[in-house]
Write a protein that holds these residues in place. Sequence first.
Motif, PDB file in Angstrom:
ATOM      1  N   TRP A 134     -19.173  71.732 134.719  1.00  0.00           N
ATOM      2  CA  TRP A 134     -18.423  70.825 135.728  1.00  0.00           C
ATOM      3  C   TRP A 134     -19.193  69.339 135.710  1.00  0.00           C
ATOM      4  O   TRP A 134     -18.230  68.330 135.705  1.00  0.00           O
ATOM      5  CB  TRP A 134     -18.388  71.136 137.047  1.00  0.00           C
ATOM      6  N   LEU A 135     -20.307  69.235 135.800  1.00  0.00           N
ATOM      7  CA  LEU A 135     -21.127  68.007 135.764  1.00  0.00           C
ATOM      8  C   LEU A 135     -21.096  67.394 134.444  1.00  0.00           C
ATOM      9  O   LEU A 135     -21.359  65.937 134.684  1.00  0.00           O
ATOM     10  CB  LEU A 135     -22.312  68.329 136.208  1.00  0.00           C
ATOM     11  N   GLN A 136     -20.635  67.821 133.615  1.00  0.00           N
ATOM     12  CA  GLN A 136     -20.355  67.218 132.176  1.00  0.00           C
ATOM     13  C   GLN A 136     -18.796  66.816 132.059  1.00  0.00           C
ATOM     14  O   GLN A 136     -18.430  66.130 131.066  1.00  0.00           O
ATOM     15  CB  GLN A 136     -20.700  68.245 131.263  1.00  0.00           C
ATOM     16  N   GLY A 137     -18.256  67.227 133.311  1.00  0.00           N
ATOM     17  CA  GLY A 137     -16.721  67.002 133.190  1.00  0.00           C
ATOM     18  C   GLY A 137     -15.881  68.048 132.409  1.00  0.00           C
ATOM     19  O   GLY A 137     -14.701  67.633 132.193  1.00  0.00           O
ATOM     20  N   ASN A 138     -16.433  69.107 132.045  1.00  0.00           N
ATOM     21  CA  ASN A 138     -15.673  70.149 131.327  1.00  0.00           C
ATOM     22  C   ASN A 138     -15.185  70.954 132.317  1.00  0.00           C
ATOM     23  O   ASN A 138     -15.762  71.867 133.118  1.00  0.00           O
ATOM     24  CB  ASN A 138     -16.574  70.792 130.345  1.00  0.00           C
ATOM     25  N   PRO A 139     -13.836  71.308 132.207  1.00  0.00           N
ATOM     26  CA  PRO A 139     -13.413  72.425 133.200  1.00  0.00           C
ATOM     27  C   PRO A 139     -13.753  73.889 132.732  1.00  0.00           C
ATOM     28  O   PRO A 139     -13.878  74.056 131.494  1.00  0.00           O
ATOM     29  CB  PRO A 139     -11.722  72.204 133.136  1.00  0.00           C
ATOM     30  N   MET A 140     -14.141  74.591 133.794  1.00  0.00           N
ATOM     31  CA  MET A 140     -14.283  76.012 133.501  1.00  0.00           C
ATOM     32  C   MET A 140     -14.066  76.735 134.477  1.00  0.00           C
ATOM     33  O   MET A 140     -14.359  76.688 135.795  1.00  0.00           O
ATOM     34  CB  MET A 140     -15.898  76.029 133.388  1.00  0.00           C
ATOM     35  N   ASP A 141     -13.088  77.807 134.326  1.00  0.00           N
ATOM     36  CA  ASP A 141     -12.536  78.706 135.046  1.00  0.00           C
ATOM     37  C   ASP A 141     -13.417  79.726 135.585  1.00  0.00           C
ATOM     38  O   ASP A 141     -14.253  80.227 135.084  1.00  0.00           O
ATOM     39  CB  ASP A 141     -11.130  79.355 134.412  1.00  0.00           C
ATOM     40  N   VAL A 142     -13.614  79.518 136.992  1.00  0.00           N
ATOM     41  CA  VAL A 142     -14.274  80.619 137.739  1.00  0.00           C
ATOM     42  C   VAL A 142     -13.562  81.265 138.776  1.00  0.00           C
ATOM     43  O   VAL A 142     -12.846  80.704 139.530  1.00  0.00           O
ATOM     44  CB  VAL A 142     -15.494  80.003 138.380  1.00  0.00           C
TER      45      VAL A 142
END
Length: 176
Positions: A134-142
């Motif tokens: 997230w801090l890199q701007g990459n969406p990651m589903d949790v």
Amino acid sequence: MTPWPMDSLRRRLLGAAALGAMTGLAGCADVRRPNRPDAMGAESASRQWSGRMALQVDDASTAPVNAGFELTGQARQGELVLLNPLGNVLATLEWSPSGAVLQKGSERRESPSLDTLVTELTGSPLPVAALFEWLQGNPMDVPGWEVDLTGVGNGRLTAHRQTPLPQATLRIALDR
């Protein structure tokens, strides 16, 4: 009793004031540990963030977390340091594939589970692995979490946990 000469009294007062100022400054000294990228390996050192974080859990028994933070490493191996407003270390959480260690003052806890110690530290589960993405701007589903990445370019991130209850909101503001 003979009075002290004025110059002697002035020197003593200035000396006492200087000693008090030095003592006060020593009490505010930054006791953070120096960055130790070599301790976590060269690959981990490439990711580092610092700023402020706020975690609000919708549960009266869970105190909100408002702290400065330094996050270093990666999802697999890293370190999260929480800081008070003066920059002094409140807690340090380190993890690797072999487990996690939480250091709060003189108290040290070890666990094979990073999630267990994160919950102990913050009062709520947090998706640490996703934070790096997230801090890199990459969406990651949790599962259970919704993240708003629209402010990442400006150093802002907001994530909401809907499930499991209680709901929680995590806000991060990065230093510039």
